[in-house]
Design an enzyme around this catalytic site. Sequence first.
Site, PDB file in Angstrom:
ATOM      1  N   ILE A 135       1.050   1.730  10.386  1.00  0.00           N
ATOM      2  CA  ILE A 135       1.658   0.670  10.359  1.00  0.00           C
ATOM      3  C   ILE A 135       3.380   1.369   9.404  1.00  0.00           C
ATOM      4  O   ILE A 135       4.003   1.355   8.954  1.00  0.00           O
ATOM      5  CB  ILE A 135       1.321  -0.194   8.835  1.00  0.00           C
ATOM      6  CG1 ILE A 135      -0.156  -0.503   9.286  1.00  0.00           C
ATOM      7  CG2 ILE A 135       2.036  -1.650   9.458  1.00  0.00           C
ATOM      8  CD1 ILE A 135      -0.544  -1.421   8.134  1.00  0.00           C
ATOM      9  N   ASP A 200      -2.818   2.692  -7.158  1.00  0.00           N
ATOM     10  CA  ASP A 200      -2.088   3.019  -6.316  1.00  0.00           C
ATOM     11  C   ASP A 200      -1.288   2.026  -5.151  1.00  0.00           C
ATOM     12  O   ASP A 200      -0.514   2.462  -4.422  1.00  0.00           O
ATOM     13  CB  ASP A 200      -3.026   3.748  -5.240  1.00  0.00           C
ATOM     14  CG  ASP A 200      -2.501   3.885  -4.100  1.00  0.00           C
ATOM     15  OD1 ASP A 200      -1.972   5.226  -3.568  1.00  0.00           O
ATOM     16  OD2 ASP A 200      -3.320   3.057  -2.934  1.00  0.00           O
ATOM     17  N   LYS A 204       2.672   1.542  -4.356  1.00  0.00           N
ATOM     18  CA  LYS A 204       3.124   1.050  -3.761  1.00  0.00           C
ATOM     19  C   LYS A 204       4.175  -0.082  -3.653  1.00  0.00           C
ATOM     20  O   LYS A 204       5.145  -0.353  -2.343  1.00  0.00           O
ATOM     21  CB  LYS A 204       2.277   0.984  -2.079  1.00  0.00           C
ATOM     22  CG  LYS A 204       1.018   2.624  -1.619  1.00  0.00           C
ATOM     23  CD  LYS A 204       0.243   2.097  -1.295  1.00  0.00           C
ATOM     24  CE  LYS A 204      -0.577   3.620  -0.537  1.00  0.00           C
ATOM     25  NZ  LYS A 204      -2.140   3.308   0.018  1.00  0.00           N
TER      26      LYS A 204
END
Length: 433
Positions: A135, A200, A204
Amino acid sequence: MDVCIGLLGCGTVGAGVVELVRRRTDKIEALTGSRPVIRRILVRNPDKPRAVPLDKSLLTTRAEDILTDPEVRVVVETMGGIEPARQYVLAALRAGKHVVTANKDLMALHGTELLETAAEAGVDLMYEAAVGGAIPVIRPLQECLTANEISEIKGIVNGTTNYILSKMTETGADLGEVLREAQALGYAEADPSSDVDGLDAARKLVILATLAFHAPVRLDQVTVQGIRSITAADVAYARELGYVIKLLASGSCHQDKVVLQVQPTLVPKHHPLAHVDDAYNALFVRGDAAGNLMFYGRGAGSLPTASAVMGDVIEVLRGIGLPQVGVRGPACLRRVEVRPDLVPPRRYYIRMTVADRPGVFARIAGVFGDAEVSMETVVQRRGGRASAEVVIVTHDVPLHQLQRAVDQVALLESVEAVHNVLPLETDDEVSDR
Ligand SMILES: NC(=O)c1ccc[n+]([C@@H]2O[C@H](COP(=O)([O-])OP(=O)(O)OC[C@H]3O[C@@H](n4cnc5c(N)ncnc54)[C@H](OP(=O)(O)O)[C@@H]3O)[C@@H](O)[C@H]2O)c1
């Protein structure tokens, strides 16, 4: 003109990059004037079978074969981890090579240092693949949406936890069972803590928030709650109430005050984020000029991630053809205050086990009433032999007020355990306000 690429790593993503270069060499040359040629590939074990056909003579175990080769103009880092990846990327940048990386851990922890080094060396450092797999989210935030003040970003950015929560919703199974299945299928790592504990997603979020709010934010400024405490019972109650549970990473910025959170959240069933299932990712962005945007697609995998890596490589090659590389400018333009206490009032779901005796619920209601936390919905079910399960959904309440009430309730002799306190997303979250 041939432009030589040095590839660090040839695993899931690296092999996808080799494959896409093979498929698209002519197209890339036509678009950029530069013909990408993979010159060397760094691996740990050259004898290991690879997912793509390869000329074995390209493989090396010596990083300097790439980092000190003057012919290599672009280094693609798909090896992962912090060290030695950080040292290799720094060496490549200092040697005047452009770098494209898929490494979110590296960018979340050392992004500022690496971007400054790239700017000093007048080369590009690009990292579209680090968040959201295929994306496009980094470049839209970095370039297309720069004319906006972005007040909010929110999304599902970890495929493993989304797969686990989707399967729990679909099958009614408990987290442990779904996690074991995900590990057997290769969707979750042997040590799943980075995904399951929300780290995680937090990394991000650091990358996204830095770009969206043009401000340096750190991992330790994110309030993180993973999905370990979510049980089949929570998923079932959420369904009964008209919600699904998703691990949301969110950041908001108002008057230079930023709130950054990763937490399991009850999302209304008809909300667009409720339909982002399995390994798909989505990011919602609210800009003052653009309005609300939603980015959706495959968050991981060999070719999806290589697609983002190669998008960056092509951008670098375009820049090599035209003299515009290394001039992207700093990402951080202002200082912000990170204020976890400024979470706006919202509704919360609370699940607890209580003694199944007359008057218990009245005492709980009394504590909530005293703390001025008003209840919107109450579900009460018989539990074990002498216990009952109580689920409460509150009206909008400031977090500190709710926390005080929950702490008090937990002290009641008739309350055996408070299992989960989770926020609820409102229906209008992604509509224009
Ligand atoms: N997998 C995804 O879907 C995905 C999605 C988005 C981002 N990413 C990111 O992309 C990066 C790569 O992920 P991946 O899944 O492709 O990893 P992977 O399959 O484990 O591949 C890593 C590759 O790097 C090589 N390598 C690792 N450490 C090395 C070292 N010290 N020296 C030399 N070679 C080394 C390995 O060599 P050997 O093959 O010889 O062991 C392997 O080829 C990570 O930063 C990850 O977070 C991955």
